[in-house]
Design a protein around this motif. Structure first.
Motif, PDB file in Angstrom:
ATOM      1  N   VAL A 121      54.309  36.800  16.143  1.00  0.00           N
ATOM      2  CA  VAL A 121      54.178  35.382  15.779  1.00  0.00           C
ATOM      3  C   VAL A 121      53.359  35.239  14.500  1.00  0.00           C
ATOM      4  CG1 VAL A 121      53.329  33.119  16.479  1.00  0.00           C
ATOM      5  CG2 VAL A 121      54.467  34.603  18.142  1.00  0.00           C
ATOM      6  N   MET A 122      53.938  34.539  13.543  1.00  0.00           N
ATOM      7  CA  MET A 122      53.298  34.303  12.248  1.00  0.00           C
ATOM      8  C   MET A 122      52.522  32.989  12.257  1.00  0.00           C
ATOM      9  SD  MET A 122      54.311  36.770  10.202  1.00  0.00           S
ATOM     10  CE  MET A 122      54.257  36.198   8.484  1.00  0.00           C
ATOM     11  N   MET A 123      53.088  31.987  12.936  1.00  0.00           N
ATOM     12  CA  MET A 123      52.518  30.637  12.855  1.00  0.00           C
ATOM     13  C   MET A 123      52.642  29.931  14.185  1.00  0.00           C
ATOM     14  SD  MET A 123      51.063  28.392  10.897  1.00  0.00           S
ATOM     15  CE  MET A 123      50.942  26.690  10.348  1.00  0.00           C
ATOM     16  N   PRO A 151      45.994  38.047  14.378  1.00  0.00           N
ATOM     17  CA  PRO A 151      46.463  36.843  15.080  1.00  0.00           C
ATOM     18  C   PRO A 151      47.268  35.961  14.125  1.00  0.00           C
ATOM     19  CG  PRO A 151      44.067  36.754  14.742  1.00  0.00           C
ATOM     20  CD  PRO A 151      44.523  38.113  14.310  1.00  0.00           C
ATOM     21  N   ALA A 152      48.140  35.145  14.680  1.00  0.00           N
ATOM     22  CA  ALA A 152      48.976  34.236  13.897  1.00  0.00           C
ATOM     23  C   ALA A 152      48.126  33.237  13.129  1.00  0.00           C
ATOM     24  CB  ALA A 152      49.922  33.480  14.829  1.00  0.00           C
ATOM     25  N   ALA A 153      48.690  32.702  12.057  1.00  0.00           N
ATOM     26  CA  ALA A 153      48.108  31.528  11.416  1.00  0.00           C
ATOM     27  C   ALA A 153      48.294  30.333  12.344  1.00  0.00           C
ATOM     28  CB  ALA A 153      48.776  31.274  10.060  1.00  0.00           C
ATOM     29  N   ARG A 154      47.614  29.254  12.069  1.00  0.00           N
ATOM     30  CA  ARG A 154      47.707  28.099  12.972  1.00  0.00           C
ATOM     31  C   ARG A 154      47.395  26.814  12.222  1.00  0.00           C
ATOM     32  NH1 ARG A 154      43.395  27.441  17.798  1.00  0.00           N
ATOM     33  NH2 ARG A 154      42.481  26.059  16.252  1.00  0.00           N
ATOM     34  N   THR A 155      48.072  25.764  12.588  1.00  0.00           N
ATOM     35  CA  THR A 155      47.702  24.417  12.168  1.00  0.00           C
ATOM     36  C   THR A 155      47.545  23.572  13.414  1.00  0.00           C
ATOM     37  OG1 THR A 155      48.798  24.466   9.996  1.00  0.00           O
ATOM     38  CG2 THR A 155      48.521  22.317  11.013  1.00  0.00           C
TER      39      THR A 155
END
Lengths: 136, 136, 136
Positions: free
Chosen positions: C78-80, C111-115
């Motif tokens: 998972v990227m995002m 870990p993935a990026a996140r918004t």
């Protein structure tokens, strides 16, 4: 080494800032947030297709589709649709319109994934949609 | 077989949870939601660049750019910018700042696609931006 | 020439419209917005795992993960992650749950990026998450 190219359908109004309605690079195509504006008329400000969710949703689909086509893609290439509504009460009606529209489009592959959330939009706009496509 | 790597500029505060400011895998680079925090100062909590939209927007751009650079990318590689504002009244001013900023960045390819929506953000923050890039 | 395929875990309720819970094409996997619905029970409407943020967040993670697994992916791909909350007061608690969950998942890569943004969601739902993965 692929270049990023802008996808700018002739029907579209000029973006209100330095962004592209769509871009394509390699096999990735990204459609910017589209709303229910009618095809651009020179000298006139952008005008929504109408005040109703149905009018705006169908016009928004047409606007997304024009950008996909500009990039040589179809709805079948779309992986993700992000649907922004302003009112949770619009969910059921949007889904009806959504289903009917995509029935008519004759998809030959799995329908895209989708996220729907409820946000603020500029006055008069009830829906905004953007899309990520991966070309074959 | 490519690995996913974290992009963590030295200027950035530690994320408040187990996520990365940016990640890169193969030719895909994803920047996490950035806000207008000034470069991290050890022992101090994250501090916005200022109370104004202009200050926060320019700092947010700088924060996105630092992550792109950490991954060997530039603004020209960005396909999509997601701009989250808290107030529709900020749209025109954000566009002005956006245009001026990207004029100055000397893009050589089509500008990225963009979606702008109006959401809630933590108290004191007026803008958040994330970005998807595809490297050549 | 790769086809887009739908990822439909057996545990999942039928989507309320013509979209897929997840799709995969080539090495790109997109998970649609997931919420804290319990595994589907035939003849019953979708039911949240509970009224609390913790219950819903953990169920949402399980639902995202089921789709990843259906596509042969793991959290490491998972990227995002896009996290939609309804209340800024939930941020700290969500982060606690987030950190604990991902500690337990034994990630081997960044870990993935996140918004995280704050939006409206259908009544009773406190969190929605979607995810973009890039497979190796």
């Amino acid at each position: 080494m692929s270049e990023k190219t802008a996808l700018t359908p002739a029907t579209h109004t000029t973006p209100p800032a330095k962004f592209s309605h769509g871009v394509k690079k390699g096999n990735i195509l990204q459609v910017a947030g589209q709303v229910g504006f009618l095809p651009a008329v020179p000298g006139q400000p952008p005008t929504p297709a109408g005040p109703t969710l149905r009018e705006q949703t169908l016009q928004t689909f047409a606007n997304v589709r024009a950008i996909l086509e500009e990039g040589g893609a179809t709805w079948d290439d779309v992986m993700m649709m992000r649907v922004y509504l302003t009112d949770t009460d619009h969910f059921a009606e949007m889904n009806e319109i959504y289903n009917q529209y995509f029935e008519e489009q004759g998809l030959t592959q799995a329908p895209a994934a989708r996220t729907t959330v409820y946000v603020g939009l500029p006055k008069g706009l009830l829906i905004e949609i953007d899309a990520l496509a991966v070309l074959s």
